[in-house]
Write a protein that holds these residues in place. Structure first.
Motif, PDB file in Angstrom:
ATOM      1  N   GLU A  72      40.559  39.664  21.565  1.00  9.54           N
ATOM      2  CA  GLU A  72      41.918  39.121  21.457  1.00  9.54           C
ATOM      3  C   GLU A  72      41.972  37.915  20.526  1.00  9.54           C
ATOM      4  O   GLU A  72      42.917  37.755  19.747  1.00  9.54           O
ATOM      5  CB  GLU A  72      42.445  38.743  22.849  1.00  9.54           C
ATOM      6  CG  GLU A  72      42.845  39.943  23.696  1.00  9.54           C
ATOM      7  CD  GLU A  72      43.245  39.570  25.110  1.00  9.54           C
ATOM      8  OE1 GLU A  72      43.426  38.354  25.371  1.00  9.54           O
ATOM      9  OE2 GLU A  72      43.390  40.488  25.953  1.00  9.54           O
ATOM     10  N   GLU A  73      40.951  37.052  20.599  1.00  6.79           N
ATOM     11  CA  GLU A  73      40.915  35.868  19.735  1.00  6.79           C
ATOM     12  C   GLU A  73      40.775  36.266  18.265  1.00  6.79           C
ATOM     13  O   GLU A  73      41.350  35.622  17.382  1.00  6.79           O
ATOM     14  CB  GLU A  73      39.778  34.935  20.152  1.00  6.79           C
ATOM     15  CG  GLU A  73      40.097  34.116  21.386  1.00  6.79           C
ATOM     16  CD  GLU A  73      41.395  33.326  21.251  1.00  6.79           C
ATOM     17  OE1 GLU A  73      41.575  32.609  20.242  1.00  6.79           O
ATOM     18  OE2 GLU A  73      42.255  33.444  22.143  1.00  6.79           O
ATOM     19  N   LEU A  74      40.027  37.319  18.000  1.00  7.12           N
ATOM     20  CA  LEU A  74      39.875  37.798  16.627  1.00  7.12           C
ATOM     21  C   LEU A  74      41.190  38.397  16.107  1.00  7.12           C
ATOM     22  O   LEU A  74      41.535  38.250  14.935  1.00  7.12           O
ATOM     23  CB  LEU A  74      38.762  38.848  16.553  1.00  7.12           C
ATOM     24  CG  LEU A  74      37.364  38.412  17.009  1.00  7.12           C
ATOM     25  CD1 LEU A  74      36.397  39.593  16.973  1.00  7.12           C
ATOM     26  CD2 LEU A  74      36.832  37.272  16.138  1.00  7.12           C
ATOM     27  N   VAL A  75      41.907  39.049  16.996  1.00 11.39           N
ATOM     28  CA  VAL A  75      43.159  39.725  16.633  1.00 11.39           C
ATOM     29  C   VAL A  75      44.321  38.732  16.528  1.00 11.39           C
ATOM     30  O   VAL A  75      45.309  38.994  15.836  1.00 11.39           O
ATOM     31  CB  VAL A  75      43.482  40.833  17.679  1.00 11.39           C
ATOM     32  CG1 VAL A  75      44.888  41.404  17.477  1.00 11.39           C
ATOM     33  CG2 VAL A  75      42.449  41.958  17.602  1.00 11.39           C
ATOM     34  N   ARG A  76      44.192  37.589  17.171  1.00  8.84           N
ATOM     35  CA  ARG A  76      45.300  36.626  17.323  1.00  8.84           C
ATOM     36  C   ARG A  76      46.137  36.395  16.053  1.00  8.84           C
ATOM     37  O   ARG A  76      47.371  36.387  16.120  1.00  8.84           O
ATOM     38  CB  ARG A  76      44.756  35.290  17.839  1.00  8.84           C
ATOM     39  CG  ARG A  76      45.851  34.259  18.095  1.00  8.84           C
ATOM     40  CD  ARG A  76      45.247  32.906  18.445  1.00  8.84           C
ATOM     41  NE  ARG A  76      44.667  32.886  19.776  1.00  8.84           N
ATOM     42  CZ  ARG A  76      45.355  32.642  20.888  1.00  8.84           C
ATOM     43  NH1 ARG A  76      46.656  32.394  20.820  1.00  8.84           N
ATOM     44  NH2 ARG A  76      44.751  32.641  22.040  1.00  8.84           N
ATOM     45  N   PRO A  77      45.538  36.196  14.861  1.00  8.27           N
ATOM     46  CA  PRO A  77      46.364  35.933  13.671  1.00  8.27           C
ATOM     47  C   PRO A  77      47.372  37.043  13.353  1.00  8.27           C
ATOM     48  O   PRO A  77      48.392  36.794  12.699  1.00  8.27           O
ATOM     49  CB  PRO A  77      45.329  35.806  12.541  1.00  8.27           C
ATOM     50  CG  PRO A  77      44.065  35.423  13.224  1.00  8.27           C
ATOM     51  CD  PRO A  77      44.088  36.132  14.536  1.00  8.27           C
ATOM     52  N   SER A  85      44.476  44.457  20.584  1.00 10.40           N
ATOM     53  CA  SER A  85      43.045  44.501  20.897  1.00 10.40           C
ATOM     54  C   SER A  85      42.735  45.689  21.805  1.00 10.40           C
ATOM     55  O   SER A  85      41.713  46.367  21.639  1.00 10.40           O
ATOM     56  CB  SER A  85      42.581  43.191  21.539  1.00 10.40           C
ATOM     57  OG  SER A  85      43.307  42.909  22.718  1.00 10.40           O
ATOM     58  N   LYS A  86      43.642  45.972  22.735  1.00  6.72           N
ATOM     59  CA  LYS A  86      43.465  47.145  23.597  1.00  6.72           C
ATOM     60  C   LYS A  86      43.529  48.429  22.771  1.00  6.72           C
ATOM     61  O   LYS A  86      42.746  49.364  22.969  1.00  6.72           O
ATOM     62  CB  LYS A  86      44.536  47.173  24.690  1.00  6.72           C
ATOM     63  CG  LYS A  86      44.342  48.281  25.710  1.00  6.72           C
ATOM     64  CD  LYS A  86      45.411  48.232  26.797  1.00  6.72           C
ATOM     65  CE  LYS A  86      45.257  49.415  27.763  1.00  6.72           C
ATOM     66  NZ  LYS A  86      46.337  49.404  28.787  1.00  6.72           N
ATOM     67  N   ALA A  87      44.462  48.471  21.816  1.00 11.24           N
ATOM     68  CA  ALA A  87      44.595  49.644  20.948  1.00 11.24           C
ATOM     69  C   ALA A  87      43.349  49.841  20.090  1.00 11.24           C
ATOM     70  O   ALA A  87      42.869  50.968  19.914  1.00 11.24           O
ATOM     71  CB  ALA A  87      45.831  49.503  20.059  1.00 11.24           C
ATOM     72  N   ILE A  88      42.805  48.747  19.559  1.00  3.95           N
ATOM     73  CA  ILE A  88      41.596  48.826  18.730  1.00  3.95           C
ATOM     74  C   ILE A  88      40.423  49.352  19.550  1.00  3.95           C
ATOM     75  O   ILE A  88      39.670  50.221  19.105  1.00  3.95           O
ATOM     76  CB  ILE A  88      41.273  47.449  18.109  1.00  3.95           C
ATOM     77  CG1 ILE A  88      42.261  47.152  16.972  1.00  3.95           C
ATOM     78  CG2 ILE A  88      39.838  47.408  17.571  1.00  3.95           C
ATOM     79  CD1 ILE A  88      42.202  45.734  16.440  1.00  3.95           C
ATOM     80  N   LYS A  89      40.296  48.850  20.772  1.00  2.00           N
ATOM     81  CA  LYS A  89      39.202  49.337  21.636  1.00  2.00           C
ATOM     82  C   LYS A  89      39.395  50.817  21.985  1.00  2.00           C
ATOM     83  O   LYS A  89      38.437  51.597  21.969  1.00  2.00           O
ATOM     84  CB  LYS A  89      39.138  48.499  22.922  1.00  2.00           C
ATOM     85  CG  LYS A  89      38.298  47.252  22.788  1.00  2.00           C
ATOM     86  CD  LYS A  89      37.719  46.819  24.124  1.00  2.00           C
ATOM     87  CE  LYS A  89      36.753  45.677  23.934  1.00  2.00           C
ATOM     88  NZ  LYS A  89      35.962  45.382  25.138  1.00  2.00           N
TER      89      LYS A  89
END
Length: 215
Positions: A72-77, A85-89
């Protein structure tokens, strides 16, 4: 001048040159960026993508093992960090389950592939069509906002949302191949960035005065 779809594509390619879109090194990178770009700017999506690359090198095995909070922190921007983040996983795990073999995926699902993609968390119609064109090498048309604006300027009526254009044009007809589909999407988006802010700038473009005839 009335243009066919393929004539429109050729005219844009001639005037603009190839965009080489989607600019990525791997299909895994494109999958991640197709999620990140949802409802945000290209700049924000690219920032998040670079963070994910630094942490995982777009390695799906590493991504699925990441703690949710870390991803989530990586996706935040790119915004919507929990959902994206859930979709990426989800997509990463699904692709890993299929041995990251795009050809085998197409062979397995055939015409049901779009419906299968839409059943995955965070994959809407536009993302599904991006994946079909750029991951699974299918000549799919992507009915995004720039495409709808362009086609409206070229005389196509009733393009109110994604579905309204998808129903008229989803699969690009021959002689389009999947490379053309990828390039056409890139050309439309680059054209939109140049001539649709504001949309009145279309009158200054090389397509002003043209009309489009859909197949």
């Amino acid at each position: 001048m009335e243009l066919s779809l393929y004539e429109l594509y050729q005219k844009m390619l001639l005037n603009m040159g190839p965009t080489h879109w989607w600019p990525a090194d791997t299909k895994q990178q494109i999958i991640i960026e197709a999620i990140l770009i949802q409802n945000t700017t290209e700049k924000n999506a690219t920032t998040a993508s670079k963070l994910i690359k630094k942490k995982t090198h777009y390695n799906f095995k590493k991504i699925v093992k990441l703690k949710q909070e870390s991803l989530e922190e990586l996706v935040r921007p790119a915004g919507f960090m929990k959902n994206k983040s859930k979709a990426i996983k989800t997509l990463s795990k699904w692709y890993l389950d299929h041995k990251e073999d795009s050809v085998a995926v197409v062979k397995k699902y055939g015409p049901k592939l779009r419906k299968t993609l839409l059943s995955l968390h965070g994959v809407g119609p536009e993302t599904a069509d991006v994946l079909l064109a750029y991951i699974f090498d299918i000549p799919q048309f992507i009915s995004d906002k720039y495409a709808r604006t362009l086609f409206t300027q070229l005389g196509i009526k009733g393009l109110t949302d994604y579905k309204s254009l998808y129903q008229q044009l989803n699969f690009l007809p021959e002689p389009f191949n999947y490379q053309d589909a990828q390039e056409f999407h890139g050309l439309i988006d680059e054209f939109g960035k140049k001539y649709f802010h504001p949309v009145e700038n279309f009158k200054k473009s090389f397509l002003a005065g043209d009309s489009l005839k859909l197949p």
